[in-house]
Design an enzyme around this catalytic site. Structure first.
Site, PDB file in Angstrom:
ATOM      1  N   LYS A 107      48.627 -26.810 -44.006  1.00 55.36           N
ATOM      2  CA  LYS A 107      49.944 -26.788 -43.534  1.00 55.36           C
ATOM      3  C   LYS A 107      50.603 -25.425 -44.312  1.00 55.36           C
ATOM      4  O   LYS A 107      51.814 -25.723 -44.936  1.00 55.36           O
ATOM      5  CB  LYS A 107      50.729 -28.004 -43.178  1.00 55.36           C
ATOM      6  CG  LYS A 107      49.980 -28.977 -42.511  1.00 55.36           C
ATOM      7  CD  LYS A 107      50.927 -30.242 -42.412  1.00 55.36           C
ATOM      8  CE  LYS A 107      50.279 -31.254 -41.683  1.00 55.36           C
ATOM      9  NZ  LYS A 107      49.220 -32.026 -41.994  1.00 55.36           N
ATOM     10  N   ARG A 121      42.241 -43.436 -39.476  1.00 51.85           N
ATOM     11  CA  ARG A 121      41.964 -44.744 -39.980  1.00 51.85           C
ATOM     12  C   ARG A 121      41.260 -45.542 -38.862  1.00 51.85           C
ATOM     13  O   ARG A 121      40.426 -46.560 -39.469  1.00 51.85           O
ATOM     14  CB  ARG A 121      43.237 -45.413 -40.328  1.00 51.85           C
ATOM     15  CG  ARG A 121      43.539 -45.006 -41.766  1.00 51.85           C
ATOM     16  CD  ARG A 121      45.208 -45.182 -42.075  1.00 51.85           C
ATOM     17  NE  ARG A 121      46.029 -44.238 -41.679  1.00 51.85           N
ATOM     18  CZ  ARG A 121      47.424 -44.017 -41.741  1.00 51.85           C
ATOM     19  NH1 ARG A 121      47.827 -44.901 -42.673  1.00 51.85           N
ATOM     20  NH2 ARG A 121      47.941 -43.013 -41.247  1.00 51.85           N
ATOM     21  N   HIS A 164      53.304 -23.105 -45.643  1.00 45.52           N
ATOM     22  CA  HIS A 164      54.478 -22.554 -45.532  1.00 45.52           C
ATOM     23  C   HIS A 164      55.089 -21.951 -46.711  1.00 45.52           C
ATOM     24  O   HIS A 164      55.474 -22.691 -47.691  1.00 45.52           O
ATOM     25  CB  HIS A 164      55.263 -23.907 -44.934  1.00 45.52           C
ATOM     26  CG  HIS A 164      56.530 -23.610 -44.493  1.00 45.52           C
ATOM     27  ND1 HIS A 164      57.460 -24.627 -44.231  1.00 45.52           N
ATOM     28  CD2 HIS A 164      57.253 -22.804 -44.386  1.00 45.52           C
ATOM     29  CE1 HIS A 164      58.546 -24.287 -43.717  1.00 45.52           C
ATOM     30  NE2 HIS A 164      58.531 -22.956 -43.797  1.00 45.52           N
ATOM     31  N   THR A 194      53.905 -35.380 -36.574  1.00 44.45           N
ATOM     32  CA  THR A 194      53.704 -36.638 -35.577  1.00 44.45           C
ATOM     33  C   THR A 194      54.574 -37.788 -35.998  1.00 44.45           C
ATOM     34  O   THR A 194      54.602 -38.895 -35.061  1.00 44.45           O
ATOM     35  CB  THR A 194      52.199 -37.067 -35.241  1.00 44.45           C
ATOM     36  OG1 THR A 194      51.744 -37.193 -36.273  1.00 44.45           O
ATOM     37  CG2 THR A 194      51.986 -36.010 -34.171  1.00 44.45           C
TER      38      THR A 194
END
Length: 247
Positions: A68, A221, A70, A130
Site C-alpha cells: 500500500k 484467518r 503512499h 475494508t
C-alpha cells in the site's frame, strides 16, 4: 475477466504472520489449494526481501505484495523499483495518493520489470480500507459515505492507467458496471459462513463476492487459523464453485 489470465483459483491466502518459518509452512501446505499468497507490510517490515523470497520458494505461487505505497510520486516510484526483484504478480498503492503518484508507480513497475526481464505486476490501488465504514470515513473529513469515495477513487485509478482496485465485494457490482469487465477487482473482507468477521466491517462470503463481480478473493484467518488450512481452503473452493470437494 482479468483473473483468468493469472490463475484458475481466485483465492489469494493472506499470510498474516511475521514468523518466516510459519509462513513458509503455510505456503507449502497450501500450494495446491489456493491461487496465490499475499504478504503484507508487517511481514515485509520484519523480514524484508529475504523473507518474502523464502515464502515464495516454499509456495511456488503468485505473490500479492500488499504494501500500500503512499508518498510523493518520486518516492513511490523508487519503492516500486526496489521491490520488483521479488516479481510480484500484484502490487498496490493507495489511490488517495493521487493520479500522478499512481502513474509514477505504474511506469516504474513497467520499466523495472523490463530491465529485469520479468513480467510486470498487475498494479492496483486501495480505495477505502475494508475496516472502515461510513462513520469512520466521515471522521477523516470525507463526505458522502464509503461507496461514493470508492467510486471516485476507482475512477481515478482507471484514469491513471492502473489495472484495478482493492475494494470490498459490496462495492464490486457497482464498480464492475462503472469500469467494465477488464478492470481487476481484488476483494478482502471475504469470510465463509462458518468463520467470524474479525476486524473487517464490510464482509461477504466467497460465493457472494464472486457473484458480485470480484476477480481475486483475499482470505486470511479462515484458512490460516484453521486446524487444517488445506481443508479450509478446499471448503472455500467448494463454496465458490458449488461442487462437492469430497470432505
Amino acid at each position: 475477466m482479468p483473473m483468468a489470465q493469472m490463475t484458475q483459483n481466485p483465492v489469494f491466502v493472506a499470510i498474516d504472520t511475521t514468523v518466516v518459518g510459519d509462513a513458509t509452512t503455510l505456503a507449502a501446505r497450501l500450494h495446491d489449494e489456493v491461487g496465490g499468497i499475499k504478504l503484507g507490510l508487517e511481514f515485509f517490515a520484519r523480514n524484508g526481501h529475504k523473507g518474502v523470497k523464502e515464502v515464495c520458494r516454499a509456495g511456488a505461487l503468485p505473490l500479492f505484495l500488499d504494501l500500500k505505497f503512499h508518498d510523493i510520486p518520486n518516492t513511490v516510484a523508487g519503492a516500486v523499483r526496489a521491490v520488483m526483484p521479488l516479481a510480484p504478480a500484484l502490487l498496490n498503492v493507495h489511490a488517495c495518493g493521487g493520479r500522478a503518484m499512481m502513474i509514477a508507480a505504474r511506469e516504474a513497475a513497467q520499466s523495472e520489470a523490463l530491465a529485469l526481464g520479468i513480467a510486470p505486476p498487475k498494479m492496483i490501488a486501495v480505495t477505502v480500507l475494508t475496516s472502515m465504514d461510513d462513520d469512520d470515513l466521515g471522521g477523516t473529513g470525507v463526505a458522502g459515505g464509503v461507496l461514493d469515495q470508492v467510486r471516485r477513487l476507482a475512477a481515478l485509478t482507471r484514469d491513471a492507467g492502473l489495472d484495478g482496485v482493492v475494494c470490498s465485494a459490496r462495492e464490486a457490482r457497482v464498480l464492475r458496471a462503472d469500469l467494465g469487465d477488464d478492470f481487476l477487482l481484488v476483494t478482502p473482507g471475504v469470510r465463509p459462513l462458518w468463520s467470524t468477521t474479525n476486524d473487517q466491517k464490510r464482509v461477504v462470503t466467497p460465493q457472494e463476492a464472486m457473484a458480485e463481480g470480484a476477480d481475486v478473493l483475499v482470505i486470511g484467518r479462515p484458512i490460516t487459523g484453521a486446524t487444517d488450512p488445506a481443508q479450509a481452503a478446499r471448503l472455500i473452493a467448494g463454496e465458490i464453485v458449488g461442487w462437492d470437494v469430497g470432505i
